[in-house]
Scaffold this active site. Structure first.
Site: not given
Ligand code: PEP
Ligand code: MG
Length: 580
Positions: A194, A441, A465, A512
């Site tokens: 993140h 995910e 994820d 996403c």
């Molecule tokens: C992901 O896991 O791809 C996602 C979009 O959520 P995050 O990156 O916030 O875990």
């Molecule tokens: Mg995620």
């Protein structure tokens, strides 16, 4: 000395600027007893280091060019004030004398005493000054331990400050949204951590996993951050500098050209439309989303509203934030993901509900995201009410992170019904037909998709994820970053299967995760049937350009061949063909 470090590029572009060392980690120094006859020279050693640190700050200040970022001067002034404060300038001397301890230890003891008091402060601005105290102290420590070069900055328009850190948490990173830095480099971190994701959203070049940057770079050294190759050049010679300046201006021209596509609808050559949405972390990010001409917000990571604070945001505060986004997007869809804390995004102490969970050995597999929310139903209800209320002001959708069990969706739907009822009792309006989606995910959700589809209105594949959990690769750990592979046959099969099953069932499906903003993968995903991509706004126009130049029939055939390929070399060859 001129040298080069290699890491993982997380945000493209080239920045040339001066190192600004940032430490958020606890400063660790040795503790030893000083013989009585050496106590006064230890005090003298401390005084010399303090004077040296102050002199460095003064030297840096006098060398700032007129057009340098305002933050540079502000940092230096603040750090100078911190070093003049008696709790850091005087108290360590007394400690050295009374405890007969080394100067480094005395200083860090005092710093911790001071920073602990900051923890109690309610004002978030003042609370954040803790990091400044740590940085100022670190400068003295460096002087105590020897070796510090005084830079010769003459900052021009293009030359900015570059944050150099051993590690930064997503919570640290989000604070940098308020400052204007030219780039970020860290020793640790994976490309889909993140921290990297927030760095990417700042749309400035960034590199993680450099291993020794923080140790080897001194404050104010000239750096080139090549976010295209993942290369950091320290103290470049004039030829290299000139070469990079040229490349930097070429990239600038390309970015300008892309801007012309802002209003062009995204479609493949045969006219198949593709939705391009943006990912955001904070309400103010919507300006950039609109600037990129995005069709909506495909992922609002609401948890960033919850970081860097002791209290949790209440219903009103959350409602205002969500409403702001819904209204800014003027009727375009806004997908609000419910709180995804845990793993690398830990809540701080304060209400006592979150912090204990984040000390577990495997937080990514623990009480994270929907699991955490269901364990804290009152907190979850507060967020659901805030989201529902915002749905009256735009086209809001709810997205549930990390679903793995159908009962998690059942429980959430029951809480949504309860939140709606509470709003009905208050007479507050909301979108009664609000759509609920699930993030795919966790491999379990991808493999048992139909049972989840029965309960949901749309899906969004969180590839970050999905890859982490499929390949058992901690996305924050740079030691295994080389194994984090979106092209792994297992990953591709889960992604392709999800797109296919959802599409056949008439259910909208998006990606996403970071795969959606990766130009190398755009055609592959199109070929696998994806028609909705959500990514950082800074990546959107380049992805649109690629889509506009894509022959769908051709990439469909090649994508099927990639899916069937069992040899990684063949996969890369086919990918190269897709992108040629
Ligand atoms: C992901 O896991 O791809 C996602 C979009 O959520 P995050 O990156 O916030 O875990
Ligand atoms: Mg995620």
């Amino acid at each position: 000395m001129n040298f080069v470090l290699h890491g993982h590029a997380v945000a493209t572009g080239i920045t040339i600027g001066y190192a600004h060392l940032v430490s958020t980690a606890r400063l660790e120094v040795g503790h030893y007893e000083v013989p009585p006859e050496d106590v006064e020279s230890e005090v003298e050693r401390f005084d010399v280091a303090l004077r040296r640190a102050r002199a460095e700050l003064e030297a840096l200040k006098s060398q700032i060019a007129g057009d340098a970022p305002a933050e540079f001067g502000a940092f230096l002034n603040l750090h100078r004030m911190i070093l003049d404060d008696s709790s850091l300038a005087q108290a360590p001397r007394e400690l050295i004398r009374s405890r007969r301890c080394n100067a480094e230890w005395a200083l860090v003891q005092q710093m911790e005493k001071l920073t602990d008091r900051f923890e109690e402060i309610d004002d978030p601005y003042l609370r954040e000054r803790k990091a400044d105290i740590q940085q100022a102290v670190e400068r003295v420590l460096k002087a105590l331990m020897g070796g510090q070069t005084i830079p010769e900055p003459a900052l021009t328009e293009e030359e900015k400050l570059i944050v150099v850190a051993h590690d930064l948490s997503p919570a640290d990173m989000i604070l940098f949204k308020r400052h204007h830095f030219g780039g970020f480099v860290t020793d640790v971190g994976g490309v889909t951590s993140h921290t990297a994701i927030v760095a990417r959203s700042l749309a400035i070049p960034a590199i993680v996993g450099l291993h020794h940057a923080f140790q080897t770079i001194s404050e104010g050294e000239l750096l080139i951050v090549d976010g295209v190759q993942g290369v950091l050049v320290v103290n470049p010679d004039p030829l290299v500098l000139a070469e990079y300046r040229l490349r930097q201006s070429q990239l600038g021209i390309e970015r300008q050209k892309l801007k012309r596509l802002k209003l062009t609808p995204a479609a493949t050559i045969d006219g198949t439309p593709v939705d391009l949405y943006a990912n955001i972390e904070l309400p103010q990010d919507t300006a950039e989303v609109l600037d990129a001409g995005a069709g909506g917000v495909g992922l609002f990571r609401t948890e960033f509203l919850f970081l860097n604070r002791k209290d949790l945001p209440g219903e009103e505060e959350q409602f205002e934030a969500y409403r702001q986004v819904a209204q800014a997007m003027q009727g375009r869809p806004v997908v609000l993901r419910t709180l995804d804390v845990g793993a690398d995004k830990g809540l701080t102490d304060g209400d006592g509900s979150g912090s204990e969970y984040h000390t577990k050995p495997n937080p990514a597999m623990g009480l994270r995201a929907i699991r955490f929310c269901l364990a804290e139903p009152q907190m979850f209800l507060t967020q659901l009410r805030a989201i529902l209320r915002a749905s009256h002001y735009g086209k809001v959708r709810i997205l549930l992170p990390m679903v793995a069990h159908v009962h998690e969706i059942d429980q959430t739907l029951a809480l949504i019904r309860q939140a709606k009822q509470q709003l009905d009792e208050r007479g507050q309006p909301y979108d009664r037909a609000i759509e609920i989606g699930g993030m795919i995910e966790i491999p379990a959700a991808a493999l048992a998709l139909p049972i989840f589809m029965r309960q949901l209105n749309f899906l969004s594949i969180g590839t970050n994820d999905l890859i982490q959990y499929t390949l058992a690769i901690d996305r924050t750990d740079d030691a295994v970053a080389h194994l984090y592979d979106p092209l792994h046959p297992a990953v591709l099969s889960l992604v392709a299967g999800t797109i296919q099953t959802a599409t056949r069932g008439g259910m909208p499906v998006a990606v996403c995760g970071e795969m959606a903003g990766d130009l190398q993968l755009t055609r592959l995903l199109l070929g696998l049937g994806l028609r909705n991509f959500s990514m950082h706004p800074s990546q959107l126009l380049a992805i649109k350009e690629r889509i506009l130049r894509t022959n769908l029939a051709e990439v469909q055939t090649l994508a099927q061949r990639v899916l069937r390929a069992s040899d990684p070399v063949k996969t890369r060859e086919l990918l190269a063909k897709l992108n040629s």
